[in-house]
Design a protein around this motif. Structure first.
Motif, short mmCIF file in Angstrom:
data_model
loop_
_atom_site.label_atom_id
_atom_site.label_comp_id
_atom_site.label_asym_id
_atom_site.label_seq_id
_atom_site.Cartn_x
_atom_site.Cartn_y
_atom_site.Cartn_z
N ASN A 79 -4.88 1.16 -6.52
CA ASN A 79 -5.24 2.44 -7.15
C ASN A 79 -4.77 2.33 -8.60
N TYR A 107 -10.35 -2.65 -6.89
CA TYR A 107 -10.26 -1.25 -6.46
C TYR A 107 -11.35 -0.99 -5.44
N SER A 155 -7.91 3.25 -1.64
CA SER A 155 -6.56 3.50 -2.18
C SER A 155 -5.42 3.16 -1.21
#
Ligand SMILES: *Cc1c(COP(=O)(O)O)cnc(C)c1O
Length: 398
Positions: free
Chosen positions: A62, A55, A58
């Protein structure tokens, strides 16, 4: 009970959700954040070493999107799924992954319109692709179409216009022998009723705007395949073309997947009853629905699908546009609109688009008629749907 023995209904309800980390919330939160922060130089540096899973930002991964992707991959029997902003974003990423400049693509006639245009009106010009369109009803047709520079065989079975089928296992085996990639648009069946990845196809794509979301409130798409192949798409087409899904839309898909099996069974049951009613009606000439015994490729469908969804087409007997419009406008429950796969019943007539773009002579040459209707059978009570069709058919004078 062994986790591995869980049925897909159970997995769609719970798989990939770690409720302990969301304070026990029964529905996961929407991670509405563009980026993720790290404690140190080394932490963020390590994240980049595994960027297809980390992560970071995004446009890549996500957490909300990941839950939806993992459920879909599980359902399809694939290793990894990637969700896109639309079905066409998924289709174009998959096609671009497979093709090479100056290459050759084999696709079926009656491919979904915008996908057809992407190949023929765009990539042909931009990348000097050549494309061979075939009916796809026999594996031998694919074999004959193969050239030394063929990179991709693009299937859509059943196709969403005329519902023609391809022998998925047969074509995938042929393609493997010649080292050609295969992709399939599986939107009509969904991976609940048909599992092309388990039949040897390399990439499966869907418009999630249809049954996978099912409530007519999302536009999205998905690509599913092996980890190796989908990770390659992640690093190139996903991150560079940037057509990723919004977390809110992924969250709506998580909601929808929980009810996919029961919704599809209801669509299927309603559609078969509606198709049978239409087939026996004196004002209807022909019904195209793979679930009917009279369907030309019924046997092949039985072999490779475990059920039939709710989109079908039929031809009214009357050739008269005024009569056709009386029927079309006379429906009360079926709403007039494009798209399909939602909770609501819809009708559309292909002639509406075609007669704007074509001369009457060109229109006749397509083999279409004014009375060709496409309906998406929704989740309303089937007696009401049949009653609605019956009263509208009565508006057609003999
Ligand atoms: C709708 C559709 C698409 C495109 O999906 P979007 O979400 O509208 O971009 C692709 N293939 C088929 C068969 C479709 O019906």
């Amino acid at each position: 009970m062994n986790k591995k023995e869980r049925q897909i209904e159970t997995e769609l309800a719970h798989f990939a959700e770690d409720r302990a980390i969301y304070e026990g919330a029964v529905v996961p939160p929407i991670f509405q954040n563009s980026l993720f922060t790290y404690e140190s130089w080394d932490d963020i540096s390590n994240a980049f070493d595994d960027r297809t899973n980390s992560y970071i930002y995004s446009r890549g991964n996500n957490p909300t999107v990941k839950i939806a992707q993992e459920k879909i991959a599980k359902l399809a029997g694939g290793e990894r799924a990637l969700l896109f902003a639309s079905g066409m974003a998924a289709v174009s990423a998959a096609v671009l992954h497979c093709v090479q400049k100056d290459g050759h693509v084999i696709a079926i006639k009656n491919l979904y319109g915008p996908a057809n245009n992407l190949l023929l009106s765009y990539l042909q010009e931009k990348m000097n692709l050549s494309i061979t369109f075939i009916s796809g009803k026999e594996v031998a047709e694919f074999e004959q179409a193969i050239e030394s520079n063929t990179n991709l065989i693009y299937l859509e079975s059943p196709s969403s216009g005329v519902f023609s089928l391809q022998d998925i296992k047969g074509v995938a085996a042929l393609a493997k022998k010649h080292d050609i990639k295969t992709m399939i648009d599986n939107t009509w069946s969904t991976p609940y009723f048909q599992k092309p990845l388990c039949m040897g196809v390399d990439l499966e794509v869907h418009s999630c705007s249809k049954y996978l979301s099912g409530h007519s409130d999302v536009v999205a798409g998905v690509v599913i395949g092996s980890k190796q192949r989908v990770n390659q798409i992640f690093r190139r087409e996903y991150e560079w073309l940037g057509g990723r899904i919004a977390p809110m839309d992924a969250w709506l898909i998580i909601r929808s997947l929980r009810t996919l099996p029961i919704r599809l069974k209801a669509h299927a049951s309603n559609a078969l009853k509606v198709a049978t009613f239409l087939e026996n009606h004196p004002k209807v000439e022909k019904v195209n629905y793979p679930g009917l015994k009279s369907f030309e490729q019924y046997e092949l469908g039985q072999k490779q699908m475990s059920g039939y969804s709710g989109l079908l087409s039929f031809r009214l007997k009357t050739p008269d546009l005024k009569e056709v419009k009386a029927f079309f406008n006379g429906l009360k429950i079926f709403k007039i609109g494009v798209s399909w796969g939602g909770h609501e019943s819809l009708i559309y007539a292909l002639a509406i688009s075609y007669i704007k773009e074509m001369t009457p002579k060109q229109f006749d040459a397509t083999g279409l008629a004014f009375g060709d209707m496409r309906i998406s059978v929704g989740l309303e009570h089937v007696h009401d749907l049949i009653g609605d069709l019956e009263q509208a058919l009565q508006l057609i004078k003999e």
